[in-house]
Design an enzyme around this catalytic site. Structure first.
Site, PDB file in Angstrom:
ATOM      1  N   CYS A 120       4.524 -62.993  60.513  1.00 44.40           N
ATOM      2  CA  CYS A 120       4.172 -62.462  59.383  1.00 44.40           C
ATOM      3  C   CYS A 120       3.726 -60.981  59.062  1.00 44.40           C
ATOM      4  CB  CYS A 120       2.958 -63.664  58.665  1.00 44.40           C
ATOM      5  SG  CYS A 120       2.104 -63.156  57.334  1.00 44.40           S
ATOM      6  N   CYS A 147       0.253 -60.510  57.463  1.00 51.65           N
ATOM      7  CA  CYS A 147      -0.695 -60.905  58.333  1.00 51.65           C
ATOM      8  C   CYS A 147      -1.095 -59.728  59.415  1.00 51.65           C
ATOM      9  CB  CYS A 147      -0.351 -61.959  59.026  1.00 51.65           C
ATOM     10  SG  CYS A 147      -0.118 -63.546  57.993  1.00 51.65           S
TER      11      CYS A 147
END
Length: 127
Positions: free
Chosen positions: A33, A36
């Protein structure tokens, strides 16, 4: 961990953290991600700044390796930040969760949790 972040590797480990720490901020993330990865340094800085043993912990939970916890809290987007008090999920600043790499909302939540934990730690120390 030197950055103050607790890396959770199992549902039992998360349950133990929730039962031994009054306030917990949980970052549900995935290695793949991009957002993230972008917010991770800020999250680590908040953990380093605000963590207080037994009163406030910052946890990171990889949704791919600790799927049971992610499913239990119905995490469907990464990153998702959840907040806990005395083992129960709570809203902070009116939000039950923060989805996405929203640094301003996360900062406000971390500051509020940090202030609450500091007050509780001070009260525990004076009793």
């Amino acid at each position: 961990m030197s950055d103050g972040v607790k890396h959770i590797n199992s549902a039992q480990e998360f349950a133990t953290l929730l039962s031994t720490t009054q306030y917990v901020v949980a970052d549900f993330y995935a290695d793949w991600c991009g957002p993230c990865k972008a917010i991770a340094p800020m999250y680590a800085q908040f953990a380093k700044t605000f963590s207080i043993p037994n009163f406030l912990a910052f946890a990171k939970i990889n949704v791919d390796s600790v799927q049971q916890v992610a499913q239990h809290y119905r995490v469907s987007a990464m990153p998702t930040f959840l907040f806990f008090k005395d083992g129960k999920q709570v809203a902070v600043n009116g939000s039950i969760m923060i989805q996405g790499a929203d640094v301003n909302s996360l900062r406000a939540a971390a500051e509020k949790m940090g202030r609450l934990a500091k007050e509780k730690a001070a009260a525990a120390g004076s009793s």
